[in-house]
Design an enzyme around this catalytic site. Structure first.
Site, PDB file in Angstrom:
ATOM      1  N   CYS A   2       0.856  -1.183   0.000  1.00 26.88           N
ATOM      2  CA  CYS A   2       0.000   0.000   0.000  1.00 26.88           C
ATOM      3  C   CYS A   2       0.892   1.233   0.000  1.00 26.88           C
ATOM      4  O   CYS A   2       2.108   1.143   0.183  1.00 26.88           O
ATOM      5  CB  CYS A   2      -0.906   0.013   1.228  1.00 26.88           C
ATOM      6  SG  CYS A   2      -2.062  -1.382   1.321  1.00 26.88           S
ATOM      7  N   GLY A   3       0.297   2.384  -0.207  1.00 27.12           N
ATOM      8  CA  GLY A   3       1.041   3.634  -0.184  1.00 27.12           C
ATOM      9  C   GLY A   3       0.417   4.599   0.793  1.00 27.12           C
ATOM     10  O   GLY A   3      -0.813   4.670   0.911  1.00 27.12           O
TER      11      GLY A   3
END
Length: 309
Positions: A2-3
């Site tokens: 994820c970011g």
């Protein structure tokens, strides 16, 4: 994978810019830079200047059409039962936002409302907006780019352990506590042990997501009069797993990284702001054409920044 991304303007407001753009635009830009890390959903925790002491901003997932109308009616009935007076409301996307006047216990109020409809966020300053799709998709549906505020955090999600739905998206608010939100990249391996400890003390959880656990854990520390810095320091020892996360309150933003530092994080700071993201490309998109003196936080570290008030 994820970011995450976050930005805080140190003087409490976006620097004056010729383009007139601010917090919403900046977070979209940063998340767009790391969208490849999480194409399934995108979310934003956005902070206004705090409202009056008795004013709370509430956002609920209500669905669409007749389902939404029925859910909103139940929400308003419960608010009336709890002596919370609605002063403003807006239906947008699959959510319904209300501003209410309320002077009671926020934790019990929040738990009561969660039993009526899924709560996205509660706070004097906080407004969480999240949905499936990319940053520009969520912007098109909710008008994120027009949001002016003091600070915020955001998340792009690759679904690995739960469905691709708006309520499974990040950020998560600290259920039962106003104005505290988190975005997280990683996995907490002692999740159930930590959760059971908190549940025995009367805390409620509305998902099985470990990010919600981190948010409630930190909020509990703050409720015990710990500083955010102290709460983050203790989290590194208490939480097992690999993680990098950002947390925000109505006045602060902070990060923590586990001692293995397997999850990336990079930051940039100048006299006006601090910006943090999973990848440097997010910072480069925020400051196009500039050579930035970025740094990667060391393993097992934490730090906080407070906006001027």
């Amino acid at each position: 994978m994820c970011g995450i991304a976050g930005i805080l303007y140190k003087d409490g407001a976006e620097p004056a810019r010729a383009d007139g753009l601010g917090l919403g635009h900046d977070l979209i830009t940063m998340l767009d830079g790391c969208q490849h890390r999480g194409p399934d959903s995108t979310g934003f925790a956005l902070y206004h200047e705090p409202s009056a002491d008795d004013q709370l901003r509430l956002r609920f997932f209500v669905g669409e059409g007749e389902q939404a109308a029925e859910t909103v009616a139940h929400i308003k009935a419960k608010l009336a039962e709890l002596d919370a007076e609605v002063t403003e409301e807006e239906a947008i996307g699959s959510t319904h936002r209300l501003t209410v006047s309320f002077r009671g216990d926020i934790q019990q109020f929040a738990y009561a409302m969660e039993h009526v409809a899924p709560v996205v966020s509660i706070g004097q300053s906080l407004d969480i907006i999240k949905d499936i799709g990319g940053a520009h998709d969520v912007d098109a549906a909710y008008g994120i780019a027009d949001f002016d505020g003091t600070h915020g955090i955001g998340h792009v999600r690759l679904a690995t352990e739960s469905d691709v739905t708006p309520d499974a998206s990040h950020p998560f608010w600290a259920t039962g506590f106003a104005d505290i939100a988190i975005v997280h990249n990683g996995q907490i391996t002692n999740y159930w042990k930590m959760r059971r400890r908190l549940e025995k003390r009367g805390f409620e959880f509305n998902t099985d997501n470990d990010s919600e656990l981190i948010a409630v854990y930190l909020a509990d520390k703050l409720a015990q009069k710990k500083t955010l810095s102290e709460a983050l320091e203790s989290s590194i020892g208490d939480l097992d797993g690999t993680f990098s996360f950002l947390v925000s309150t109505k006045d602060e933003i902070g990060y923590a990284k586990d001692r293995l530092a397997a999850k990336p994080m990079v930051m940039y700071e100048d006299d006006d702001l601090v910006a943090i993201a999973s990848e440097e490309v997010s910072l480069n998109k925020l400051f196009p054409g500039r050579s930035l003196a970025t740094m990667e936080p060391a393993p097992g570290t934490f730090r906080t920044w407070r906006r001027s008030t």
